[in-house]
Design an enzyme around this catalytic site. Structure first.
Site, PDB file in Angstrom:
ATOM      1  N   THR A 181       0.872  -1.227  -0.123  1.00 36.11           N
ATOM      2  CA  THR A 181      -0.042  -0.089   0.090  1.00 36.11           C
ATOM      3  C   THR A 181       0.823   1.197  -0.163  1.00 36.11           C
ATOM      4  O   THR A 181       0.263   2.347   0.234  1.00 36.11           O
ATOM      5  CB  THR A 181      -0.908   0.032   1.235  1.00 36.11           C
ATOM      6  OG1 THR A 181      -0.122   0.094   2.459  1.00 36.11           O
ATOM      7  CG2 THR A 181      -1.789  -1.151   1.203  1.00 36.11           C
TER       8      THR A 181
ATOM      9  N   TYR B 189       3.468   5.489   5.666  1.00 36.44           N
ATOM     10  CA  TYR B 189       2.636   5.627   4.267  1.00 36.44           C
ATOM     11  C   TYR B 189       1.476   6.811   4.333  1.00 36.44           C
ATOM     12  O   TYR B 189       0.398   6.478   5.023  1.00 36.44           O
ATOM     13  CB  TYR B 189       2.116   4.384   3.861  1.00 36.44           C
ATOM     14  CG  TYR B 189       3.166   3.249   3.583  1.00 36.44           C
ATOM     15  CD1 TYR B 189       4.514   3.461   3.517  1.00 36.44           C
ATOM     16  CD2 TYR B 189       2.701   1.645   3.501  1.00 36.44           C
ATOM     17  CE1 TYR B 189       5.288   2.345   3.509  1.00 36.44           C
ATOM     18  CE2 TYR B 189       3.736   0.907   3.296  1.00 36.44           C
ATOM     19  CZ  TYR B 189       5.035   1.108   3.442  1.00 36.44           C
ATOM     20  OH  TYR B 189       5.713  -0.068   3.166  1.00 36.44           O
TER      21      TYR B 189
ATOM     22  N   GLN C  26      11.384  -7.922   6.001  1.00 37.62           N
ATOM     23  CA  GLN C  26      10.704  -7.260   4.855  1.00 37.62           C
ATOM     24  C   GLN C  26      11.573  -6.590   4.255  1.00 37.62           C
ATOM     25  O   GLN C  26      12.105  -5.448   4.930  1.00 37.62           O
ATOM     26  CB  GLN C  26       9.557  -6.419   5.072  1.00 37.62           C
ATOM     27  CG  GLN C  26       8.721  -5.974   3.858  1.00 37.62           C
ATOM     28  CD  GLN C  26       7.676  -5.314   4.091  1.00 37.62           C
ATOM     29  OE1 GLN C  26       7.542  -3.928   3.732  1.00 37.62           O
ATOM     30  NE2 GLN C  26       6.585  -5.642   4.693  1.00 37.62           N
TER      31      GLN C  26
ATOM     32  N   TYR D  26       9.631  -6.445  -0.932  1.00 37.42           N
ATOM     33  CA  TYR D  26       8.954  -5.235  -1.330  1.00 37.42           C
ATOM     34  C   TYR D  26       9.671  -4.710  -2.435  1.00 37.42           C
ATOM     35  O   TYR D  26      10.469  -4.955  -2.900  1.00 37.42           O
ATOM     36  CB  TYR D  26       8.954  -4.051  -0.133  1.00 37.42           C
ATOM     37  CG  TYR D  26      10.007  -3.208   0.263  1.00 37.42           C
ATOM     38  CD1 TYR D  26      10.639  -2.264  -0.581  1.00 37.42           C
ATOM     39  CD2 TYR D  26      10.594  -3.682   1.297  1.00 37.42           C
ATOM     40  CE1 TYR D  26      11.819  -1.527  -0.127  1.00 37.42           C
ATOM     41  CE2 TYR D  26      11.825  -2.819   1.736  1.00 37.42           C
ATOM     42  CZ  TYR D  26      12.241  -1.889   0.878  1.00 37.42           C
ATOM     43  OH  TYR D  26      13.337  -1.017   1.427  1.00 37.42           O
TER      44      TYR D  26
ATOM     45  N   GLY E 237      12.714   1.783  -8.177  1.00 31.94           N
ATOM     46  CA  GLY E 237      14.107   2.139  -8.259  1.00 31.94           C
ATOM     47  C   GLY E 237      14.530   2.354  -9.809  1.00 31.94           C
ATOM     48  O   GLY E 237      13.688   2.504 -10.590  1.00 31.94           O
TER      49      GLY E 237
ATOM     50  N   LEU F 104      15.942   0.768 -11.828  1.00 30.81           N
ATOM     51  CA  LEU F 104      16.395  -0.246 -12.878  1.00 30.81           C
ATOM     52  C   LEU F 104      14.883  -0.862 -13.462  1.00 30.81           C
ATOM     53  O   LEU F 104      15.046  -1.683 -14.276  1.00 30.81           O
ATOM     54  CB  LEU F 104      16.772  -1.487 -12.114  1.00 30.81           C
ATOM     55  CG  LEU F 104      18.401  -1.142 -11.525  1.00 30.81           C
ATOM     56  CD1 LEU F 104      18.627  -2.113 -10.557  1.00 30.81           C
ATOM     57  CD2 LEU F 104      19.382  -1.124 -12.518  1.00 30.81           C
TER      58      LEU F 104
END
Length: 284
Positions: free
Chosen positions: A21, A55, A165, A193, A200, A202
């Site tokens: 989320t 978040y 995580q 995650y 990222g 990439l």
């Protein structure tokens, strides 16, 4: 459905893809879509929902709270505490604030979001107290590298850690050098995650790579589904991609049915090799 699964909390076996989320709850105009996407995911069997007080400063937890209304028992709820709140009365208050935003009386799995200045033994004391109060089921950590995990393990009660995580995807395989094997050896599931390199630099390299695209074509699937299938092909690894639309949730759920062959895994591994030496833990 011949889906992969991961066992958390010793007795909770869940689909190996959950729902992230991050970035939810930031725009009121997107709230209905986000709520509906999470509900669709639950219906499709993606019953682990991961969120955090960070978040949207609680906004994502409010979205989750709305999405799980009336079906709390069908969901395995994960939230995370800021490192500066991970001890003492601050931790108690942070957890209770998360519970209010989520509209529930308990969080199934409560994580230290990343390591800060509060000693690990204080965080452990907080987690044990919250468990005793029935406010959390189990506790775990996020963004801890091997040395941190070993230090945690040496603390009294540290071996009760339920998960770590961390950032993990095909183009970021640093955890395979030492952290992932250690977690597997100690029966600690890993939650990946950004499994699609969402945050990222990439991402374009992954999505456009000819090997990944060819394998996706052969499976009549999307590139994203192949990337998720790669992540969850590893023992005791769950992927938690964010999906703010019903279409994306369906796409994510479809990855559970994709079984990559040994040859395909070798080809993907050759295109994006794992490091042969220790590298800093990737974080975003």
């Amino acid at each position: 459905m011949n889906a992969k699964s991961v066992t958390f909390s010793r007795s909770h076996t869940l689909a190996a893809i959950g729902q992230g989320t991050w970035y939810m709850g930031e725009k009121a105009s997107q709230r209905n879509d986000e709520v509906n996407a999470l509900r669709a995911g639950i219906d499709l069997g993606l019953t682990l929902i991961d969120t955090a007080e960070m978040y949207a400063e609680g906004g994502a937890e409010r979205v989750v709270g709305e999405a799980i209304k009336g079906q709390r028992d069908n969901v395995y709820l994960v939230s995370k505490v800021y490192p500066w709140n991970a001890g003492g009365s601050k931790g108690q208050a942070a957890c209770e604030a998360s519970l209010r935003r989520l509209g529930t009386d308990h969080i199934d799995l409560y994580l230290l979001h990343w390591r800060g200045d509060i000693p690990l033994d204080e965080t452990l004391q907080l987690m044990i107290r919250l468990q005793q109060q029935g406010k959390i089921g189990r506790w775990g950590v996020s963004n801890l590298d091997l040395g941190d995990m070993q230090e945690l393990w040496s603390e009294e009660g540290g071996a009760d850690c339920a998960t770590n995580q961390v950032l993990y995807h095909l183009a970021s395989r640093g955890i395979e050098y030492d952290l992932l094997p250690w977690c597997q050896e100690h029966a600690i599931p890993v939650m990946a995650y950004c499994p699609l390199a969402q945050a990222g630099r990439l991402r374009s390299g992954l999505m456009n790579h000819p090997v990944v695209n060819e394998i996706a074509h052969n499976h009549q699937s999307t590139v994203a589904q192949i990337l998720l299938a790669w992540v969850i092909s590893h023992q005791d690894v769950m992927a938690i991609p964010k999906a703010a639309s019903i279409a994306h949730v369906r796409e994510n759920a479809g990855a559970l049915d994709i079984m990559l062959s040994a040859e395909e895994l070798i080809r993907l591994g050759s295109a994006f090799p794992a490091p042969k030496h220790k590298s800093p833990l990737d974080m975003v």
